[in-house]
Motif scaffolding. Structure first.
Motif, PDB file in Angstrom:
ATOM      1  N   LEU A 273     -11.246 -42.049   5.121  1.00  0.00           N
ATOM      2  CA  LEU A 273     -10.520 -42.741   4.043  1.00  0.00           C
ATOM      3  C   LEU A 273     -11.060 -44.151   3.804  1.00  0.00           C
ATOM      4  O   LEU A 273     -11.077 -44.626   2.662  1.00  0.00           O
ATOM      5  CB  LEU A 273      -9.029 -42.769   4.340  1.00  0.00           C
ATOM      6  CG  LEU A 273      -8.340 -41.405   4.372  1.00  0.00           C
ATOM      7  CD1 LEU A 273      -6.854 -41.561   4.684  1.00  0.00           C
ATOM      8  CD2 LEU A 273      -8.535 -40.643   3.073  1.00  0.00           C
ATOM      9  N   GLU A 274     -11.516 -44.820   4.852  1.00  0.00           N
ATOM     10  CA  GLU A 274     -12.143 -46.141   4.677  1.00  0.00           C
ATOM     11  C   GLU A 274     -13.428 -46.014   3.861  1.00  0.00           C
ATOM     12  O   GLU A 274     -13.706 -46.849   2.992  1.00  0.00           O
ATOM     13  CB  GLU A 274     -12.436 -46.793   6.029  1.00  0.00           C
ATOM     14  CG  GLU A 274     -11.217 -47.292   6.763  1.00  0.00           C
ATOM     15  CD  GLU A 274     -10.596 -48.546   6.158  1.00  0.00           C
ATOM     16  OE1 GLU A 274     -11.170 -49.138   5.222  1.00  0.00           O
ATOM     17  OE2 GLU A 274      -9.514 -48.932   6.623  1.00  0.00           O
ATOM     18  N   LYS A 275     -14.221 -44.970   4.140  1.00  0.00           N
ATOM     19  CA  LYS A 275     -15.449 -44.739   3.357  1.00  0.00           C
ATOM     20  C   LYS A 275     -15.101 -44.442   1.901  1.00  0.00           C
ATOM     21  O   LYS A 275     -15.757 -44.932   0.978  1.00  0.00           O
ATOM     22  CB  LYS A 275     -16.273 -43.598   3.950  1.00  0.00           C
ATOM     23  CG  LYS A 275     -16.790 -43.867   5.339  1.00  0.00           C
ATOM     24  CD  LYS A 275     -17.689 -45.076   5.355  1.00  0.00           C
ATOM     25  CE  LYS A 275     -18.147 -45.401   6.760  1.00  0.00           C
ATOM     26  NZ  LYS A 275     -18.786 -46.709   6.845  1.00  0.00           N
ATOM     27  N   LEU A 276     -14.064 -43.639   1.685  1.00  0.00           N
ATOM     28  CA  LEU A 276     -13.616 -43.341   0.324  1.00  0.00           C
ATOM     29  C   LEU A 276     -13.173 -44.616  -0.385  1.00  0.00           C
ATOM     30  O   LEU A 276     -13.566 -44.880  -1.524  1.00  0.00           O
ATOM     31  CB  LEU A 276     -12.459 -42.334   0.368  1.00  0.00           C
ATOM     32  CG  LEU A 276     -11.843 -41.962  -0.977  1.00  0.00           C
ATOM     33  CD1 LEU A 276     -12.780 -41.060  -1.762  1.00  0.00           C
ATOM     34  CD2 LEU A 276     -10.497 -41.279  -0.769  1.00  0.00           C
ATOM     35  N   LYS A 277     -12.377 -45.413   0.302  1.00  0.00           N
ATOM     36  CA  LYS A 277     -11.887 -46.668  -0.271  1.00  0.00           C
ATOM     37  C   LYS A 277     -13.038 -47.591  -0.640  1.00  0.00           C
ATOM     38  O   LYS A 277     -12.986 -48.289  -1.655  1.00  0.00           O
ATOM     39  CB  LYS A 277     -10.951 -47.351   0.733  1.00  0.00           C
ATOM     40  CG  LYS A 277     -10.262 -48.581   0.205  1.00  0.00           C
ATOM     41  CD  LYS A 277      -9.294 -49.116   1.260  1.00  0.00           C
ATOM     42  CE  LYS A 277      -8.531 -50.330   0.767  1.00  0.00           C
ATOM     43  NZ  LYS A 277      -7.589 -50.808   1.800  1.00  0.00           N
ATOM     44  N   GLY A 278     -14.092 -47.573   0.168  1.00  0.00           N
ATOM     45  CA  GLY A 278     -15.267 -48.396  -0.110  1.00  0.00           C
ATOM     46  C   GLY A 278     -15.990 -48.010  -1.394  1.00  0.00           C
ATOM     47  O   GLY A 278     -16.701 -48.828  -1.982  1.00  0.00           O
ATOM     48  N   MET A 279     -15.807 -46.773  -1.842  1.00  0.00           N
ATOM     49  CA  MET A 279     -16.430 -46.321  -3.099  1.00  0.00           C
ATOM     50  C   MET A 279     -15.569 -46.648  -4.317  1.00  0.00           C
ATOM     51  O   MET A 279     -15.991 -46.467  -5.438  1.00  0.00           O
ATOM     52  CB  MET A 279     -16.661 -44.806  -3.061  1.00  0.00           C
ATOM     53  CG  MET A 279     -17.606 -44.350  -1.985  1.00  0.00           C
ATOM     54  SD  MET A 279     -18.018 -42.585  -2.034  1.00  0.00           S
ATOM     55  CE  MET A 279     -16.458 -41.787  -2.275  1.00  0.00           C
ATOM     56  N   MET A 280     -14.344 -47.114  -4.063  1.00  0.00           N
ATOM     57  CA  MET A 280     -13.383 -47.322  -5.145  1.00  0.00           C
ATOM     58  C   MET A 280     -13.291 -48.793  -5.537  1.00  0.00           C
ATOM     59  O   MET A 280     -13.600 -49.676  -4.739  1.00  0.00           O
ATOM     60  CB  MET A 280     -12.005 -46.806  -4.723  1.00  0.00           C
ATOM     61  CG  MET A 280     -12.008 -45.335  -4.339  1.00  0.00           C
ATOM     62  SD  MET A 280     -10.416 -44.766  -3.740  1.00  0.00           S
ATOM     63  CE  MET A 280      -9.573 -44.558  -5.294  1.00  0.00           C
ATOM     64  N   ASP A 281     -12.827 -49.022  -6.754  1.00  0.00           N
ATOM     65  CA  ASP A 281     -12.532 -50.372  -7.223  1.00  0.00           C
ATOM     66  C   ASP A 281     -11.307 -50.866  -6.443  1.00  0.00           C
ATOM     67  O   ASP A 281     -10.267 -50.203  -6.445  1.00  0.00           O
ATOM     68  CB  ASP A 281     -12.233 -50.314  -8.724  1.00  0.00           C
ATOM     69  CG  ASP A 281     -11.871 -51.666  -9.317  1.00  0.00           C
ATOM     70  OD1 ASP A 281     -11.536 -52.608  -8.572  1.00  0.00           O
ATOM     71  OD2 ASP A 281     -11.910 -51.782 -10.558  1.00  0.00           O
ATOM     72  N   PRO A 282     -11.391 -52.017  -5.782  1.00  0.00           N
ATOM     73  CA  PRO A 282     -10.255 -52.501  -4.991  1.00  0.00           C
ATOM     74  C   PRO A 282      -8.988 -52.754  -5.824  1.00  0.00           C
ATOM     75  O   PRO A 282      -7.889 -52.802  -5.286  1.00  0.00           O
ATOM     76  CB  PRO A 282     -10.749 -53.803  -4.364  1.00  0.00           C
ATOM     77  CG  PRO A 282     -12.151 -53.978  -4.762  1.00  0.00           C
ATOM     78  CD  PRO A 282     -12.545 -52.894  -5.697  1.00  0.00           C
ATOM     79  N   ASN A 283      -9.150 -52.897  -7.130  1.00  0.00           N
ATOM     80  CA  ASN A 283      -8.003 -53.113  -8.018  1.00  0.00           C
ATOM     81  C   ASN A 283      -7.460 -51.814  -8.595  1.00  0.00           C
ATOM     82  O   ASN A 283      -6.528 -51.844  -9.400  1.00  0.00           O
ATOM     83  CB  ASN A 283      -8.378 -54.059  -9.155  1.00  0.00           C
ATOM     84  CG  ASN A 283      -8.773 -55.428  -8.633  1.00  0.00           C
ATOM     85  OD1 ASN A 283      -8.094 -55.987  -7.778  1.00  0.00           O
ATOM     86  ND2 ASN A 283      -9.893 -55.944  -9.114  1.00  0.00           N
ATOM     87  N   ALA A 284      -8.055 -50.682  -8.237  1.00  0.00           N
ATOM     88  CA  ALA A 284      -7.614 -49.378  -8.755  1.00  0.00           C
ATOM     89  C   ALA A 284      -7.644 -48.358  -7.619  1.00  0.00           C
ATOM     90  O   ALA A 284      -8.515 -47.506  -7.560  1.00  0.00           O
ATOM     91  CB  ALA A 284      -8.516 -48.938  -9.907  1.00  0.00           C
ATOM     92  N   LEU A 285      -6.668 -48.482  -6.741  1.00  0.00           N
ATOM     93  CA  LEU A 285      -6.561 -47.582  -5.596  1.00  0.00           C
ATOM     94  C   LEU A 285      -5.500 -46.526  -5.876  1.00  0.00           C
ATOM     95  O   LEU A 285      -4.683 -46.691  -6.784  1.00  0.00           O
ATOM     96  CB  LEU A 285      -6.230 -48.379  -4.336  1.00  0.00           C
ATOM     97  CG  LEU A 285      -7.299 -49.385  -3.907  1.00  0.00           C
ATOM     98  CD1 LEU A 285      -6.814 -50.207  -2.726  1.00  0.00           C
ATOM     99  CD2 LEU A 285      -8.615 -48.703  -3.588  1.00  0.00           C
ATOM    100  N   PRO A 286      -5.473 -45.454  -5.110  1.00  0.00           N
ATOM    101  CA  PRO A 286      -4.496 -44.389  -5.368  1.00  0.00           C
ATOM    102  C   PRO A 286      -3.058 -44.886  -5.247  1.00  0.00           C
ATOM    103  O   PRO A 286      -2.737 -45.677  -4.369  1.00  0.00           O
ATOM    104  CB  PRO A 286      -4.775 -43.352  -4.281  1.00  0.00           C
ATOM    105  CG  PRO A 286      -6.037 -43.741  -3.634  1.00  0.00           C
ATOM    106  CD  PRO A 286      -6.330 -45.153  -3.972  1.00  0.00           C
ATOM    107  N   SER A 287      -2.214 -44.395  -6.149  1.00  0.00           N
ATOM    108  CA  SER A 287      -0.789 -44.705  -6.047  1.00  0.00           C
ATOM    109  C   SER A 287      -0.026 -43.505  -5.493  1.00  0.00           C
ATOM    110  O   SER A 287       1.069 -43.660  -4.964  1.00  0.00           O
ATOM    111  CB  SER A 287      -0.215 -45.138  -7.395  1.00  0.00           C
ATOM    112  OG  SER A 287      -0.518 -44.200  -8.392  1.00  0.00           O
ATOM    113  N   VAL A 288      -0.612 -42.295  -5.594  1.00  0.00           N
ATOM    114  CA  VAL A 288      -0.003 -41.078  -5.061  1.00  0.00           C
ATOM    115  C   VAL A 288      -1.070 -40.274  -4.335  1.00  0.00           C
ATOM    116  O   VAL A 288      -2.164 -40.057  -4.873  1.00  0.00           O
ATOM    117  CB  VAL A 288       0.622 -40.217  -6.182  1.00  0.00           C
ATOM    118  CG1 VAL A 288       1.113 -38.884  -5.632  1.00  0.00           C
ATOM    119  CG2 VAL A 288       1.748 -40.963  -6.876  1.00  0.00           C
TER     120      VAL A 288
END
Length: 142
Positions: A56-71
């Motif tokens: 999940l940390e690797k996944l989060k690293g690919m994402m925009d920090p201002n647009a993370l999953p809400s669900v």
């Protein structure tokens, strides 16, 4: 696709489907038109919170920090649920309706005779499809 539609993710593992017998975590996203797409796959040595956290940390690293999953939708895999809480603390973790249905079938069938079972399973289907507003079920009478 993940950067465009980061808000809803579904996660589940498959087991013993490769020659190394490692669990395969599949992460699926949902678009605004309710279409799904594969966001990520990860083979893991085992299903511990640390392993899920790393993925999940690797996944989060690919994402925009201002647009993370809400669900995030999962089965009731406690190690995965703990990792989600650690990595995406603001996301709501929902349980998968399909997995809940499988558990209802497995655990409740022996409690009913055939006639009552049919009534129960029909009623269960109606409950699952009820509309909710702010967590309150709405029942519409015909």
């Amino acid at each position: 696709m993940l950067r465009t539609f980061p808000r809803v993710l579904m996660m589940d593992c498959t087991y013993k489907t490769n020659k190394y017998k490692f669990p395969l975590l599949q992460i699926v996203g949902v678009t605004s038109t309710e279409m799904t797409f594969c966001a990520a796959f990860a083979f893991m040595e085992c299903e511990k919170t640390e392993n899920y956290t790393w993925v999940l940390e690797k996944l989060k690293g690919m994402m925009d920090p201002n647009a993370l999953p809400s669900v995030i939708v999962t089965d009731r895999e406690l190690a995965l649920m703990n990792a989600i809480t650690n990595v995406f603390p603001h996301a709501t973790n929902l349980l998968c309706r399909w997995h809940i249905g499988k558990n209802v079938l497995a655990k409740c069938r022996k409690m009913f005779d055939d006639k009552i079972w049919e009534e129960f399973i029909c009623s269960w289907g109606l409950v699952v499809l009820l509309a909710t507003v702010r967590g309150v079920a709405l029942c519409f009478e015909a």
